[in-house]
Design a protein around this motif. Structure first.
Motif, PDB file in Angstrom:
ATOM      1  N   LEU A 243     -53.686  83.950-104.394  1.00 56.20           N
ATOM      2  CA  LEU A 243     -55.042  84.395-104.712  1.00 56.20           C
ATOM      3  C   LEU A 243     -55.162  85.907-104.537  1.00 56.20           C
ATOM      4  O   LEU A 243     -55.758  86.587-105.388  1.00 56.20           O
ATOM      5  N   ARG A 244     -54.600  86.424-103.471  1.00 57.88           N
ATOM      6  CA  ARG A 244     -54.669  87.869-103.226  1.00 57.88           C
ATOM      7  C   ARG A 244     -54.010  88.650-104.368  1.00 57.88           C
ATOM      8  O   ARG A 244     -54.570  89.636-104.866  1.00 57.88           O
ATOM      9  N   MET A 245     -52.843  88.210-104.797  1.00 57.52           N
ATOM     10  CA  MET A 245     -52.143  88.906-105.875  1.00 57.52           C
ATOM     11  C   MET A 245     -52.904  88.793-107.188  1.00 57.52           C
ATOM     12  O   MET A 245     -52.955  89.750-107.975  1.00 57.52           O
ATOM     13  N   SER A 246     -53.516  87.640-107.430  1.00 57.58           N
ATOM     14  CA  SER A 246     -54.296  87.452-108.661  1.00 57.58           C
ATOM     15  C   SER A 246     -55.491  88.398-108.687  1.00 57.58           C
ATOM     16  O   SER A 246     -55.806  88.998-109.730  1.00 57.58           O
ATOM     17  N   ILE A 247     -56.149  88.543-107.539  1.00 55.25           N
ATOM     18  CA  ILE A 247     -57.298  89.454-107.455  1.00 55.25           C
ATOM     19  C   ILE A 247     -56.838  90.899-107.600  1.00 55.25           C
ATOM     20  O   ILE A 247     -57.474  91.696-108.299  1.00 55.25           O
TER      21      ILE A 247
ATOM     22  N   ASP B 155     -60.015  72.746-103.918  1.00 56.14           N
ATOM     23  CA  ASP B 155     -59.918  74.022-104.626  1.00 56.14           C
ATOM     24  C   ASP B 155     -61.194  74.857-104.501  1.00 56.14           C
ATOM     25  O   ASP B 155     -61.383  75.819-105.251  1.00 56.14           O
ATOM     26  N   GLU B 156     -62.051  74.529-103.551  1.00 55.51           N
ATOM     27  CA  GLU B 156     -63.271  75.296-103.308  1.00 55.51           C
ATOM     28  C   GLU B 156     -63.132  76.071-102.002  1.00 55.51           C
ATOM     29  O   GLU B 156     -62.722  75.526-100.978  1.00 55.51           O
ATOM     30  N   PHE B 157     -63.488  77.356-102.051  1.00 51.24           N
ATOM     31  CA  PHE B 157     -63.346  78.240-100.900  1.00 51.24           C
ATOM     32  C   PHE B 157     -64.662  78.984-100.677  1.00 51.24           C
ATOM     33  O   PHE B 157     -65.377  79.306-101.630  1.00 51.24           O
ATOM     34  N   SER B 158     -64.942  79.266 -99.422  1.00 48.97           N
ATOM     35  CA  SER B 158     -66.137  80.050 -99.116  1.00 48.97           C
ATOM     36  C   SER B 158     -65.866  80.977 -97.947  1.00 48.97           C
ATOM     37  O   SER B 158     -64.983  80.735 -97.117  1.00 48.97           O
TER      38      SER B 158
ATOM     39  N   ASN C 132     -67.228  81.846-111.158  1.00 51.89           N
ATOM     40  CA  ASN C 132     -67.914  82.671-110.163  1.00 51.89           C
ATOM     41  C   ASN C 132     -66.983  83.728-109.601  1.00 51.89           C
ATOM     42  O   ASN C 132     -67.398  84.854-109.317  1.00 51.89           O
ATOM     43  N   LEU C 133     -65.701  83.396-109.451  1.00 51.12           N
ATOM     44  CA  LEU C 133     -64.743  84.354-108.910  1.00 51.12           C
ATOM     45  C   LEU C 133     -64.628  85.587-109.787  1.00 51.12           C
ATOM     46  O   LEU C 133     -64.767  86.722-109.308  1.00 51.12           O
ATOM     47  N   THR C 134     -64.379  85.391-111.070  1.00 50.46           N
ATOM     48  CA  THR C 134     -64.201  86.562-111.933  1.00 50.46           C
ATOM     49  C   THR C 134     -65.521  87.297-112.166  1.00 50.46           C
ATOM     50  O   THR C 134     -65.519  88.509-112.364  1.00 50.46           O
ATOM     51  N   SER C 135     -66.629  86.582-112.112  1.00 53.06           N
ATOM     52  CA  SER C 135     -67.926  87.254-112.227  1.00 53.06           C
ATOM     53  C   SER C 135     -68.166  88.168-111.036  1.00 53.06           C
ATOM     54  O   SER C 135     -68.635  89.306-111.189  1.00 53.06           O
TER      55      SER C 135
ATOM     56  N   LYS D 217     -64.139  78.693-106.797  1.00 56.57           N
ATOM     57  CA  LYS D 217     -63.141  77.661-107.064  1.00 56.57           C
ATOM     58  C   LYS D 217     -61.883  78.375-107.554  1.00 56.57           C
ATOM     59  O   LYS D 217     -61.940  79.277-108.386  1.00 56.57           O
ATOM     60  N   TYR D 218     -60.748  77.945-106.986  1.00 56.43           N
ATOM     61  CA  TYR D 218     -59.486  78.573-107.386  1.00 56.43           C
ATOM     62  C   TYR D 218     -58.364  77.564-107.321  1.00 56.43           C
ATOM     63  O   TYR D 218     -58.156  76.908-106.292  1.00 56.43           O
TER      64      TYR D 218
END
Length: 227
Positions: free
Chosen positions: A44-48, A82-85, A133-136, A116-117
Motif C-alpha cells: 500500500l505504501r509503495m502504491s501511494i 480489505d477495509e482499513f481506517s 475513496n483512497l484515490t479521491s 478499501k484496498y
C-alpha cells in the motif's frame, strides 16, 4: 539502430532533467493492527508513493530540484479484510530562495481516513470521476499541496488546483465515507478547502504570497526590503 539508441538516450536525459510535481515521502504505521502479515502495508505504501510522485498533476514542467516537498504519514488503527481506517497526516514544505531553510505551509491531521484496498490492485484515478475513496483522498491532497505551493510563488496562483480539489469534494457528497461533508466535522477535508478559498480569508493567501515571495525569498539579497 543508431537513431533508436539516440532517442532512448535523449528520453532518459529528459527524465533526469524534468520530473513530476511532487516529491512526497510516504510512511504507513500499522502497529495497532494485530497479525503477522505486514506485506500488504508495504505494498500500500509503495502504491501511494507511486500515485503521488509518478502522476502528472499539472500542465507545467518541473525540474527535479523544483519538485514540491511533502510527506504523508498514515496511521492505520483498524482492519476488516480489505477495509482499513485510521488517520492521515499531510505536511507541505517550501524552500526559501538561496538558503537551506524550509518553511512549513501545512501540517494537517485528517482523522477520517477510511479506505478499501486489495493488495497489488492499481490505484486508478480520473478527474471528475469518483472511483474510490483512497484515490479521491490522495488526489484531493495532491491538488491542495500544489495549490498551497503555487500560492506562495504568485498571488492566488493556487486557485486552479483548489478548483480541482473542490470538484473532488463535489463528487464525494453522496458516498458513505466521512471527511467530505460540512456537517460531519469542523476540521475535515471540506473545511480545509473552504478556509483556503473563502473570500473572507483572502488576506491569508495574500500574506502567504508576500511572506514567502516578497519577504523570505529576497532576504539574503535585500534584507531591509524583505523585512
Amino acid at each position: 539502430m543508431r537513431n533508436i539508441f539516440l532517442t532512448f538516450v535523449l528520453s532518459l536525459f529528459a527524465l533526469c532533467i524534468y520530473a513530476q510535481e511532487l516529491n512526497c515521502n510516504v510512511q504507513i504505521v500499522s502497529d495497532k493492527i494485530p497479525g503477522s502479515d505486514k506485506k500488504i502495508y508495504e505494498t500500500l505504501r509503495m502504491s501511494i508513493w507511486e500515485f503521488m510522485n509518478n502522476r502528472k498533476w499539472t500542465n507545467n514542467i518541473f525540474k527535479n530540484e523544483e519538485r514540491i516537498e511533502c510527506s504523508i504519514l498514515i496511521n492505520l488503527t483498524e482492519r476488516n479484510n480489505d477495509e482499513f481506517s485510521g488517520t492521515i497526516q499531510i505536511q507541505v514544505r517550501r524552500p526559501v530562495y538561496k538558503t537551506t531553510y524550509n518553511t512549513v505551509l501545512l501540517n494537517f491531521i485528517d482523522k477520517d481516513f477510511n479506505i478499501k484496498y486489495v493488495e497489488s490492485q492499481p490505484l486508478d484515478y480520473t478527474d471528475n470521476t469518483y472511483i474510490s475513496n483512497l484515490t479521491s483522498i490522495l488526489a484531493y491532497y495532491a491538488y491542495v499541496i500544489i495549490g498551497l505551493d503555487y500560492d506562495t510563488f504568485s498571488l492566488y496562483g493556487g486557485t486552479p488546483f483548489y478548483e480541482k480539489a473542490q470538484a473532488i469534494i463535489n463528487l464525494t457528497q453522496s458516498i458513505q465515507e466521512k471527511g467530505w461533508k460540512s456537517f460531519e466535522s469542523m476540521k475535515n477535508r471540506y473545511w480545509l478547502l473552504e478556509n483556503l478559498t473563502n473570500q473572507n480569508y483572502k488576506a491569508f493567501r495574500e500574506s502567504m504570497y508576500k511572506y514567502h515571495r516578497v519577504g523570505m525569498d529576497v532576504m539574503s539579497e535585500k534584507a531591509d526590503n524583505a523585512r
